[in-house]
Enzyme design. Structure first.
Site, PDB file in Angstrom:
ATOM      1  CG  ASP A 139      29.161  15.460   2.373  1.00  0.00           C
ATOM      2  OD1 ASP A 139      29.491  16.779   2.469  1.00  0.00           O
ATOM      3  OD2 ASP A 139      28.626  14.834   1.735  1.00  0.00           O
ATOM      4  NE  ARG A 193      29.752  12.510  -4.698  1.00  0.00           N
ATOM      5  CZ  ARG A 193      30.547  11.253  -4.036  1.00  0.00           C
ATOM      6  NH1 ARG A 193      31.447  10.461  -4.943  1.00  0.00           N
ATOM      7  NH2 ARG A 193      30.459  10.953  -3.004  1.00  0.00           N
ATOM      8  CG  ASP A 214      26.839  17.368   4.616  1.00  0.00           C
ATOM      9  OD1 ASP A 214      25.995  18.224   4.342  1.00  0.00           O
ATOM     10  OD2 ASP A 214      26.555  16.312   4.513  1.00  0.00           O
ATOM     11  CB  THR A 224      23.771   7.635 -10.248  1.00  0.00           C
ATOM     12  OG1 THR A 224      23.986   9.064 -10.011  1.00  0.00           O
ATOM     13  CG2 THR A 224      22.427   7.250 -10.108  1.00  0.00           C
TER      14      THR A 224
HETATM   15  O1  LIG Z   1      34.632  13.482  -7.582  1.00  0.00           O
HETATM   16  P1  LIG Z   1      33.098  13.233  -7.310  1.00  0.00           P
HETATM   17  O2  LIG Z   1      32.916  11.851  -7.129  1.00  0.00           O
HETATM   18  O3  LIG Z   1      32.438  13.910  -8.206  1.00  0.00           O
HETATM   19  O4  LIG Z   1      32.839  13.987  -5.743  1.00  0.00           O
HETATM   20  C1  LIG Z   1      33.582  15.012  -5.388  1.00  0.00           C
HETATM   21  C2  LIG Z   1      32.608  16.046  -5.300  1.00  0.00           C
HETATM   22  O5  LIG Z   1      31.537  15.711  -4.215  1.00  0.00           O
HETATM   23  C3  LIG Z   1      31.329  16.932  -3.152  1.00  0.00           C
HETATM   24  O6  LIG Z   1      30.462  17.861  -3.476  1.00  0.00           O
HETATM   25  P2  LIG Z   1      28.883  17.406  -3.123  1.00  0.00           P
HETATM   26  O7  LIG Z   1      28.243  16.592  -4.491  1.00  0.00           O
HETATM   27  O8  LIG Z   1      28.961  16.746  -1.979  1.00  0.00           O
HETATM   28  O9  LIG Z   1      28.323  18.630  -3.042  1.00  0.00           O
HETATM   29  P3  LIG Z   1      28.619  19.940  -1.856  1.00  0.00           P
HETATM   30  O10 LIG Z   1      29.879  20.321  -1.978  1.00  0.00           O
HETATM   31  O11 LIG Z   1      27.315  20.497  -2.155  1.00  0.00           O
HETATM   32  O12 LIG Z   1      28.447  19.119  -0.555  1.00  0.00           O
HETATM   33  C4  LIG Z   1      32.835  17.383  -3.330  1.00  0.00           C
HETATM   34  O13 LIG Z   1      33.021  18.714  -2.732  1.00  0.00           O
HETATM   35  C5  LIG Z   1      33.093  17.564  -4.842  1.00  0.00           C
HETATM   36  O14 LIG Z   1      32.457  18.511  -5.661  1.00  0.00           O
HETATM   37  O1  LIG Z   2      34.632  11.844   0.584  1.00  0.00           O
HETATM   38  C1  LIG Z   2      33.973  12.433  -0.085  1.00  0.00           C
HETATM   39  C2  LIG Z   2      33.665  12.098  -1.285  1.00  0.00           C
HETATM   40  C3  LIG Z   2      32.804  13.055  -1.984  1.00  0.00           C
HETATM   41  N1  LIG Z   2      32.351  14.373  -1.419  1.00  0.00           N
HETATM   42  C4  LIG Z   2      32.948  14.477  -0.056  1.00  0.00           C
HETATM   43  O2  LIG Z   2      32.662  15.653   0.585  1.00  0.00           O
HETATM   44  N2  LIG Z   2      33.537  13.487   0.417  1.00  0.00           N
HETATM   45 MG   LIG Z   3      28.705  17.309  -0.233  1.00  0.00          MG
END
Ligand SMILES: O=P(O)(O)OC[C@H]1O[C@H](OP(=O)(O)OP(=O)(O)O)[C@H](O)[C@@H]1O
Ligand SMILES: O=c1cc[nH]c(=O)[nH]1
Ligand SMILES: [Mg+2]
Length: 209
Positions: A200, A104, A203, A108
Protein backbone atom coordinates in the site's frame (compact mmCIF):
# COMPACT_ATOMS: atom_id res chain seq x y z
CA UNK A 1 -5.09 4.44 -28.75
CA UNK A 2 -3.02 6.02 -26.04
CA UNK A 3 0.61 5.10 -25.59
CA UNK A 4 1.75 3.03 -22.62
CA UNK A 5 5.45 3.40 -21.91
CA UNK A 6 7.58 1.63 -19.31
CA UNK A 7 10.61 3.77 -18.48
CA UNK A 8 13.46 1.29 -18.34
CA UNK A 9 16.26 3.61 -17.23
CA UNK A 10 18.61 1.57 -15.00
CA UNK A 11 18.43 4.10 -12.15
CA UNK A 12 14.63 3.96 -12.18
CA UNK A 13 14.66 0.15 -12.16
CA UNK A 14 17.24 -0.02 -9.36
CA UNK A 15 15.37 2.45 -7.15
CA UNK A 16 12.06 0.71 -7.77
CA UNK A 17 13.54 -2.55 -6.52
CA UNK A 18 14.60 -0.76 -3.33
CA UNK A 19 11.06 0.41 -2.57
CA UNK A 20 9.50 -2.94 -3.43
CA UNK A 21 11.51 -4.43 -0.55
CA UNK A 22 9.19 -4.82 2.44
CA UNK A 23 12.05 -3.91 4.80
CA UNK A 24 12.52 -0.43 3.33
CA UNK A 25 11.24 1.99 5.97
CA UNK A 26 9.09 5.10 5.63
CA UNK A 27 11.85 7.68 5.39
CA UNK A 28 13.80 5.84 2.70
CA UNK A 29 10.62 4.88 0.85
CA UNK A 30 9.55 8.53 0.71
CA UNK A 31 12.95 9.75 -0.50
CA UNK A 32 13.18 7.13 -3.23
CA UNK A 33 9.63 7.68 -4.50
CA UNK A 34 10.53 11.32 -5.09
CA UNK A 35 13.80 10.36 -6.77
CA UNK A 36 11.99 8.02 -9.15
CA UNK A 37 9.38 10.67 -9.92
CA UNK A 38 12.15 13.12 -10.76
CA UNK A 39 13.86 10.65 -13.10
CA UNK A 40 10.56 9.78 -14.77
CA UNK A 41 9.74 13.42 -15.42
CA UNK A 42 13.20 13.94 -16.88
CA UNK A 43 12.51 11.09 -19.30
CA UNK A 44 9.00 12.09 -20.32
CA UNK A 45 9.74 15.76 -20.92
CA UNK A 46 12.18 14.98 -23.74
CA UNK A 47 9.52 15.97 -26.26
CA UNK A 48 8.70 19.41 -24.83
CA UNK A 49 8.86 21.98 -27.63
CA UNK A 50 11.56 24.66 -27.69
CA UNK A 51 11.73 28.05 -29.38
CA UNK A 52 14.56 30.39 -30.32
CA UNK A 53 15.27 33.34 -28.03
CA UNK A 54 17.88 36.08 -28.08
CA UNK A 55 20.15 36.16 -25.07
CA UNK A 56 23.10 38.40 -24.34
CA UNK A 57 25.97 36.57 -22.71
CA UNK A 58 28.95 38.45 -21.25
CA UNK A 59 30.49 37.88 -24.70
CA UNK A 60 27.66 39.27 -26.82
CA UNK A 61 24.31 38.49 -28.39
CA UNK A 62 23.27 34.95 -29.43
CA UNK A 63 20.14 32.98 -30.30
CA UNK A 64 19.46 30.03 -27.99
CA UNK A 65 16.54 27.83 -26.88
CA UNK A 66 13.85 28.11 -24.24
CA UNK A 67 10.71 26.10 -23.51
CA UNK A 68 7.96 27.11 -25.91
CA UNK A 69 4.96 24.98 -25.07
CA UNK A 70 2.16 25.12 -22.58
CA UNK A 71 2.83 25.70 -18.92
CA UNK A 72 2.78 22.61 -16.75
CA UNK A 73 0.87 21.49 -13.70
CA UNK A 74 1.32 18.39 -11.58
CA UNK A 75 -1.83 16.79 -10.18
CA UNK A 76 -1.25 14.27 -7.38
CA UNK A 77 -4.05 11.84 -6.55
CA UNK A 78 -4.18 12.01 -2.73
CA UNK A 79 -2.77 10.63 -0.67
CA UNK A 80 -0.08 8.54 -2.29
CA UNK A 81 0.42 10.85 -5.28
CA UNK A 82 1.71 13.49 -2.88
CA UNK A 83 4.82 11.37 -2.52
CA UNK A 84 5.81 12.17 -6.12
CA UNK A 85 5.20 15.94 -6.15
CA UNK A 86 8.50 17.18 -4.74
CA UNK A 87 10.40 15.02 -7.21
CA UNK A 88 8.54 16.61 -10.13
CA UNK A 89 8.97 20.13 -8.74
CA UNK A 90 12.70 19.54 -8.38
CA UNK A 91 12.90 19.62 -12.19
CA UNK A 92 9.96 21.92 -12.95
CA UNK A 93 9.89 24.35 -10.02
CA UNK A 94 7.44 26.73 -11.71
CA UNK A 95 4.76 24.06 -12.19
CA UNK A 96 1.47 24.64 -10.42
CA UNK A 97 0.03 21.88 -8.25
CA UNK A 98 -3.60 20.73 -8.27
CA UNK A 99 -4.96 18.13 -5.85
CA UNK A 100 -7.53 15.39 -6.36
CA UNK A 101 -8.49 13.45 -3.23
CA UNK A 102 -9.52 9.88 -3.86
CA UNK A 103 -9.78 6.73 -1.80
CA UNK A 104 -10.59 3.20 -2.84
CA UNK A 105 -13.24 1.32 -0.91
CA UNK A 106 -11.37 -1.67 0.48
CA UNK A 107 -14.16 -4.14 -0.30
CA UNK A 108 -15.64 -2.97 -3.58
CA UNK A 109 -12.40 -1.37 -4.86
CA UNK A 110 -14.54 1.48 -6.15
CA UNK A 111 -12.89 4.93 -5.99
CA UNK A 112 -14.49 7.82 -4.07
CA UNK A 113 -13.62 11.42 -4.77
CA UNK A 114 -13.38 13.64 -1.67
CA UNK A 115 -11.42 16.72 -2.72
CA UNK A 116 -10.65 18.68 -5.87
CA UNK A 117 -8.62 21.89 -5.94
CA UNK A 118 -7.01 22.86 -9.24
CA UNK A 119 -5.21 25.80 -10.82
CA UNK A 120 -7.83 28.03 -12.50
CA UNK A 121 -6.17 27.75 -15.92
CA UNK A 122 -5.91 23.95 -16.24
CA UNK A 123 -7.36 24.21 -19.76
CA UNK A 124 -4.17 26.07 -20.76
CA UNK A 125 -1.74 23.66 -19.12
CA UNK A 126 -0.09 20.37 -19.80
CA UNK A 127 -1.11 18.22 -16.83
CA UNK A 128 0.85 15.38 -15.26
CA UNK A 129 -1.36 13.25 -12.99
CA UNK A 130 0.90 11.43 -10.53
CA UNK A 131 0.05 8.39 -8.39
CA UNK A 132 2.43 5.57 -7.48
CA UNK A 133 -0.13 2.80 -8.17
CA UNK A 134 -2.37 2.03 -11.15
CA UNK A 135 -4.30 -1.08 -10.05
CA UNK A 136 -7.86 -1.48 -11.39
CA UNK A 137 -7.59 1.97 -12.95
CA UNK A 138 -10.74 3.17 -11.19
CA UNK A 139 -9.02 6.02 -9.35
CA UNK A 140 -7.05 7.21 -12.37
CA UNK A 141 -10.14 7.12 -14.58
CA UNK A 142 -12.13 9.13 -12.07
CA UNK A 143 -9.30 11.65 -11.69
CA UNK A 144 -9.06 12.05 -15.47
CA UNK A 145 -12.85 12.52 -15.64
CA UNK A 146 -12.62 15.21 -12.95
CA UNK A 147 -9.95 17.09 -14.90
CA UNK A 148 -11.70 16.80 -18.26
CA UNK A 149 -14.98 17.96 -16.74
CA UNK A 150 -13.16 21.15 -15.73
CA UNK A 151 -11.71 21.77 -19.18
CA UNK A 152 -8.37 19.95 -19.12
CA UNK A 153 -7.16 19.08 -22.61
CA UNK A 154 -3.63 17.76 -22.31
CA UNK A 155 -3.19 15.10 -19.64
CA UNK A 156 -0.53 12.45 -19.05
CA UNK A 157 -0.65 9.83 -16.33
CA UNK A 158 2.60 9.01 -14.50
CA UNK A 159 2.66 5.98 -12.17
CA UNK A 160 5.37 3.88 -10.59
CA UNK A 161 3.74 0.44 -10.76
CA UNK A 162 0.98 -0.45 -13.22
CA UNK A 163 -1.18 -3.57 -13.42
CA UNK A 164 -2.30 -4.74 -16.87
CA UNK A 165 -5.94 -4.33 -15.77
CA UNK A 166 -5.40 -0.65 -14.93
CA UNK A 167 -3.58 0.13 -18.15
CA UNK A 168 -6.40 -1.49 -20.12
CA UNK A 169 -9.09 0.37 -18.15
CA UNK A 170 -7.50 3.80 -18.73
CA UNK A 171 -6.75 3.10 -22.38
CA UNK A 172 -10.36 2.03 -22.91
CA UNK A 173 -11.95 4.99 -21.14
CA UNK A 174 -9.44 7.64 -22.14
CA UNK A 175 -7.73 6.68 -25.40
CA UNK A 176 -6.25 10.19 -25.61
CA UNK A 177 -4.19 9.86 -22.42
CA UNK A 178 -0.60 8.61 -22.55
CA UNK A 179 0.52 6.52 -19.57
CA UNK A 180 4.06 6.24 -18.22
CA UNK A 181 5.13 3.67 -15.65
CA UNK A 182 8.35 2.51 -14.01
CA UNK A 183 7.07 -1.09 -14.20
CA UNK A 184 4.26 -3.21 -15.59
CA UNK A 185 3.55 -5.90 -13.00
CA UNK A 186 1.89 -9.28 -13.29
CA UNK A 187 -1.65 -8.89 -11.97
CA UNK A 188 -4.02 -7.69 -9.27
CA UNK A 189 -4.36 -10.18 -6.42
CA UNK A 190 -7.57 -11.34 -4.69
CA UNK A 191 -7.44 -8.32 -2.33
CA UNK A 192 -7.12 -5.80 -5.12
CA UNK A 193 -3.40 -5.19 -4.61
CA UNK A 194 -0.84 -5.24 -7.40
CA UNK A 195 1.38 -8.34 -7.43
CA UNK A 196 4.31 -8.26 -6.88
CA UNK A 197 3.81 -4.52 -6.42
CA UNK A 198 5.09 -2.73 -3.36
CA UNK A 199 2.15 -2.97 -0.99
CA UNK A 200 0.00 0.00 0.00
CA UNK A 201 1.85 3.04 -1.30
CA UNK A 202 -0.02 5.55 0.88
CA UNK A 203 0.59 3.58 4.06
CA UNK A 204 4.25 3.06 3.24
CA UNK A 205 4.77 6.76 2.42
CA UNK A 206 3.04 8.10 5.48
CA UNK A 207 3.64 5.31 7.99
CA UNK A 208 -0.06 4.67 8.57
CA UNK A 209 -0.06 0.88 8.86
O1 LIG B 1 -6.29 1.69 -9.64
P1 LIG B 1 -7.10 1.56 -8.38
O2 LIG B 1 -7.68 0.19 -8.21
O3 LIG B 1 -8.12 2.64 -8.25
O4 LIG B 1 -6.07 1.67 -7.17
C1 LIG B 1 -5.05 2.62 -7.13
C2 LIG B 1 -5.32 3.67 -6.10
O5 LIG B 1 -5.27 3.09 -4.77
C3 LIG B 1 -4.32 3.81 -3.97
O6 LIG B 1 -4.92 4.83 -3.25
P2 LIG B 1 -5.77 4.53 -1.90
O7 LIG B 1 -7.21 4.36 -2.23
O8 LIG B 1 -5.10 3.44 -1.15
O9 LIG B 1 -5.66 5.91 -1.14
P3 LIG B 1 -4.40 6.54 -0.38
O10 LIG B 1 -3.51 7.09 -1.45
O11 LIG B 1 -5.00 7.59 0.48
O12 LIG B 1 -3.72 5.45 0.41
C4 LIG B 1 -3.36 4.35 -5.00
O13 LIG B 1 -2.56 5.40 -4.53
C5 LIG B 1 -4.26 4.74 -6.14
O14 LIG B 1 -4.82 6.02 -6.01
O1 LIG C 1 -1.07 -2.50 -4.85
C1 LIG C 1 -1.73 -1.47 -4.61
C2 LIG C 1 -2.99 -1.24 -5.17
C3 LIG C 1 -3.66 -0.09 -4.87
N1 LIG C 1 -3.09 0.79 -4.03
C4 LIG C 1 -1.87 0.58 -3.46
O2 LIG C 1 -1.38 1.42 -2.69
N2 LIG C 1 -1.24 -0.57 -3.76
MG1 LIG D 1 -3.59 3.53 0.13
Amino acid sequence: MSKFTVLNHPLIQHKLTLIRNKDTGTQEFREIVNEIAELMVYEITRDLPLKDVKVTTPMGETVQKELAGKKLAVIPILRAGLGMVDGVLQLIPAAKVGHIGMYRDEKTLQPHEYFVKLPSDIDQRELFIVDPMLATGGSANMAIDALKKRGAQHIRLVVLVAAPEGVHAVQTNHPDIDIYAAALDEKINENGYIFPGLGDAGDRLFGTK
